[in-house]
Scaffold this motif. Structure first.
Motif, PDB file in Angstrom:
ATOM      1  N   ASN A 142      15.711 102.470  51.015  1.00 47.24           N
ATOM      2  CA  ASN A 142      15.571 102.738  49.583  1.00 47.24           C
ATOM      3  C   ASN A 142      16.269 101.627  48.805  1.00 47.24           C
ATOM      4  N   LEU A 143      16.049 101.613  47.499  1.00 46.94           N
ATOM      5  CA  LEU A 143      16.680 100.593  46.653  1.00 46.94           C
ATOM      6  C   LEU A 143      18.210 100.675  46.723  1.00 46.94           C
ATOM      7  N   HIS A 144      18.723 101.908  46.848  1.00 43.33           N
ATOM      8  CA  HIS A 144      20.180 102.097  46.926  1.00 43.33           C
ATOM      9  C   HIS A 144      20.755 101.722  48.292  1.00 43.33           C
ATOM     10  N   GLN A 145      19.868 101.757  49.283  1.00 40.37           N
ATOM     11  CA  GLN A 145      20.336 101.416  50.642  1.00 40.37           C
ATOM     12  C   GLN A 145      20.350  99.908  50.874  1.00 40.37           C
ATOM     13  N   ILE A 146      19.739  99.170  49.959  1.00 45.13           N
ATOM     14  CA  ILE A 146      19.685  97.711  50.140  1.00 45.13           C
ATOM     15  C   ILE A 146      21.002  97.104  49.649  1.00 45.13           C
ATOM     16  N   ASN A 147      21.867  96.832  50.594  1.00 46.78           N
ATOM     17  CA  ASN A 147      23.159  96.194  50.300  1.00 46.78           C
ATOM     18  C   ASN A 147      23.624  95.424  51.536  1.00 46.78           C
ATOM     19  N   THR A 148      24.770  94.782  51.406  1.00 47.07           N
ATOM     20  CA  THR A 148      25.252  93.928  52.508  1.00 47.07           C
ATOM     21  C   THR A 148      25.665  94.740  53.744  1.00 47.07           C
ATOM     22  N   LYS A 149      25.831  96.065  53.592  1.00 48.28           N
ATOM     23  CA  LYS A 149      26.164  96.902  54.754  1.00 48.28           C
ATOM     24  C   LYS A 149      24.930  97.165  55.619  1.00 48.28           C
ATOM     25  N   ALA A 150      23.767  97.036  55.037  1.00 54.78           N
ATOM     26  CA  ALA A 150      22.530  97.251  55.794  1.00 54.78           C
ATOM     27  C   ALA A 150      22.327  96.116  56.794  1.00 54.78           C
TER      28      ALA A 150
ATOM     29  N   ARG B   6      13.437  91.470  45.175  1.00 51.65           N
ATOM     30  CA  ARG B   6      14.530  90.714  44.539  1.00 51.65           C
ATOM     31  C   ARG B   6      15.885  91.175  45.083  1.00 51.65           C
ATOM     32  N   ARG B   7      16.054  92.476  45.190  1.00 54.30           N
ATOM     33  CA  ARG B   7      17.311  93.039  45.691  1.00 54.30           C
ATOM     34  C   ARG B   7      17.557  92.618  47.135  1.00 54.30           C
ATOM     35  N   ILE B   8      16.487  92.617  47.920  1.00 50.42           N
ATOM     36  CA  ILE B   8      16.623  92.217  49.333  1.00 50.42           C
ATOM     37  C   ILE B   8      17.033  90.747  49.427  1.00 50.42           C
ATOM     38  N   ILE B   9      16.387  89.892  48.638  1.00 45.85           N
ATOM     39  CA  ILE B   9      16.695  88.447  48.687  1.00 45.85           C
ATOM     40  C   ILE B   9      18.155  88.206  48.268  1.00 45.85           C
ATOM     41  N   GLU B  10      18.590  88.864  47.225  1.00 49.23           N
ATOM     42  CA  GLU B  10      19.974  88.704  46.757  1.00 49.23           C
ATOM     43  C   GLU B  10      20.976  89.234  47.793  1.00 49.23           C
ATOM     44  N   THR B  11      20.598  90.341  48.414  1.00 54.24           N
ATOM     45  CA  THR B  11      21.483  90.915  49.452  1.00 54.24           C
ATOM     46  C   THR B  11      21.582  89.976  50.651  1.00 54.24           C
ATOM     47  N   LEU B  12      20.453  89.422  51.070  1.00 57.28           N
ATOM     48  CA  LEU B  12      20.464  88.483  52.201  1.00 57.28           C
ATOM     49  C   LEU B  12      21.275  87.229  51.852  1.00 57.28           C
ATOM     50  N   LYS B  14      23.928  87.204  50.076  1.00 52.22           N
ATOM     51  CA  LYS B  14      25.361  87.557  50.164  1.00 52.22           C
ATOM     52  C   LYS B  14      25.777  87.987  51.576  1.00 52.22           C
ATOM     53  N   HIS B  15      24.797  88.216  52.410  1.00 56.44           N
ATOM     54  CA  HIS B  15      25.100  88.744  53.758  1.00 56.44           C
ATOM     55  C   HIS B  15      25.859  87.702  54.584  1.00 56.44           C
ATOM     56  N   GLU B  16      26.873  88.194  55.324  1.00 60.16           N
ATOM     57  CA  GLU B  16      27.686  87.276  56.143  1.00 60.16           C
ATOM     58  C   GLU B  16      26.976  86.872  57.437  1.00 60.16           C
ATOM     59  N   ASP B  17      26.047  87.691  57.860  1.00 65.58           N
ATOM     60  CA  ASP B  17      25.321  87.389  59.106  1.00 65.58           C
ATOM     61  C   ASP B  17      24.424  86.164  58.890  1.00 65.58           C
ATOM     62  N   THR B  18      24.592  85.190  59.778  1.00 68.60           N
ATOM     63  CA  THR B  18      23.809  83.948  59.645  1.00 68.60           C
ATOM     64  C   THR B  18      22.315  84.179  59.901  1.00 68.60           C
ATOM     65  N   ALA B  20      20.579  86.105  58.354  1.00 68.81           N
ATOM     66  CA  ALA B  20      19.962  86.288  57.029  1.00 68.81           C
ATOM     67  C   ALA B  20      19.254  85.017  56.578  1.00 68.81           C
ATOM     68  N   ILE B  21      19.805  83.847  56.961  1.00 72.96           N
ATOM     69  CA  ILE B  21      19.202  82.560  56.555  1.00 72.96           C
ATOM     70  C   ILE B  21      17.807  82.418  57.160  1.00 72.96           C
ATOM     71  N   SER B  22      17.688  82.785  58.428  1.00 77.83           N
ATOM     72  CA  SER B  22      16.379  82.669  59.084  1.00 77.83           C
ATOM     73  C   SER B  22      15.369  83.633  58.479  1.00 77.83           C
ATOM     74  N   VAL B  23      15.830  84.818  58.059  1.00 78.23           N
ATOM     75  CA  VAL B  23      14.926  85.782  57.407  1.00 78.23           C
ATOM     76  C   VAL B  23      14.474  85.237  56.053  1.00 78.23           C
ATOM     77  N   LEU B  24      15.418  84.657  55.312  1.00 79.27           N
ATOM     78  CA  LEU B  24      15.065  84.066  54.001  1.00 79.27           C
ATOM     79  C   LEU B  24      14.080  82.918  54.173  1.00 79.27           C
ATOM     80  N   GLU B  25      14.283  82.114  55.220  1.00 79.74           N
ATOM     81  CA  GLU B  25      13.384  80.989  55.471  1.00 79.74           C
ATOM     82  C   GLU B  25      11.989  81.481  55.869  1.00 79.74           C
ATOM     83  N   GLU B  26      12.002  82.509  56.743  1.00 79.36           N
ATOM     84  CA  GLU B  26      10.733  83.006  57.286  1.00 79.36           C
ATOM     85  C   GLU B  26       9.896  83.716  56.215  1.00 79.36           C
ATOM     86  N   LEU B  27      10.531  84.623  55.472  1.00 80.40           N
ATOM     87  CA  LEU B  27       9.782  85.465  54.524  1.00 80.40           C
ATOM     88  C   LEU B  27       9.848  84.950  53.085  1.00 80.40           C
TER      89      LEU B  27
END
Lengths: 176, 118
Positions: A142-150, B6-12, B14-18, B20-27
């Motif tokens: 969900n939109l609320h589940q999309i965060n850096t913890k996911a 948009r939320r997914i891209i912004e989250t990726l 900020k994500h510490e897992d490297t 995330a870069i490959s996902v951003l590149e791929e999608l």
């Protein structure tokens, strides 16, 4: 032949009960055992007429007997630990034999334990596989589940699902 | 652009897992949507790490080499806004010296010139 001569003959023929031929106390001295005469003493220590030498010999024999007894006692003392050791060895051998007899049972127990562990590990592997299968299932957040913890996988799956939805919308718009 | 994407891209970003870069590149950088490619490039530049900057500098059709001028200019602008530009300059230098594609080398040279002027 006179009376004296007769008397002498009688005296020579009839032994006087009061005359003593020897001073020996051996009752078998005059007894013949097939030509052999026993000249020893049956009871040396009881003989009152023995000489000092004999008494000393008897003392020596007594001493030697006591020494022999002491030695035998000493031997007995030495032999006791050996006997105990032998008993211990016997007991340990018996224990070993009983342990060897119980080895098949132990082997059976070990094999059962191993089989149980293997089955448990297999079950764990099954659980692990179930988890992996669960991971493979697309989880749309969900939109609320999309965060850096996911997790990255969940975010990626959600993105792909959204792309599919967007593509479907475009197709529906074009059709309309 | 979809709000969720948009939320997914912004989250990726900020994500510490490297990963995330490959996902951003791929999608993200391969998306047909200009907005998605633009946002993805901006997010990758903001990460300011070698693997992320490499995606938007040395790959043809991505980042500063994107066919869309809007996406390319947006990426260049994001690079110019970086506080620490050392990693970006290093990658630009390597691209100018070693990349096989002349167009990519030229774009890298232009971006480096802008960085020296800024």
């Amino acid at each position: 032949m006179g009376i004296r001569a007769i008397g002498a003959n009688i005296a020579s023929k009839v032994a006087s009960p009061f005359t003593r031929k020897t001073t020996s106390t051996n009752p078998f001295e005059h007894n013949s055992f097939s030509g052999r005469v026993f000249k020893g003493s049956a009871l040396i220590s009881a003989d009152l007429f023995q000489t000092k030498k004999i008494k000393e010999a008897s003392k020596l024999k007594m001493m030697s007997a006591s020494v022999v007894a002491a030695v035998s006692n000493f031997g007995h003392r030495i032999s006791q630990p050996i006997v105990n050791f032998a008993k211990n060895v016997k007991a340990s051998i018996n224990n070993t034999i009983s342990a060897i007899k119980s080895v098949p049972q132990k082997v059976n127990e070990i094999s059962k334990n191993v089989s149980n562990k293997i089955s448990e590990s297999l079950n764990l592997e099954k659980l692990h596989l179930h988890k992996e299968e669960a991971k493979d299932i697309v989880k749309v957040l969900n939109l609320h589940q999309i965060n850096t913890k996911a997790s990255i996988a969940d975010l990626k799956n959600t993105w792909l699902e959204e792309n599919k939805i967007e593509a479907a919308r475009k197709v529906s718009k074009e059709v309309a | 652009m979809n709000k969720k994407i948009r939320r997914i891209i912004e989250t990726l970003g900020k994500h510490e897992d490297t990963e995330a870069i490959s996902v951003l590149e791929e999608l993200g950088t391969n998306s047909q949507d200009d907005e998605v490619r633009e946002l993805t490039s901006q997010v990758l530049v903001r990460k300011n790490i070698h693997d992320a900057l490499k995606v938007v500098i040395i790959n043809k059709g991505k980042g500063i080499n994107d066919m869309s001028p809007v996406v390319a200019m947006s990426t260049i602008n994001e690079i110019l806004n970086l506080e620490n530009k050392s990693e970006a300059i290093k990658i630009l230098d390597d691209t100018i010296n070693m990349h096989s594609d002349e167009e990519v080398r030229e774009n890298a040279r232009s971006v480096k010139s802008l960085l020296s002027l800024s």
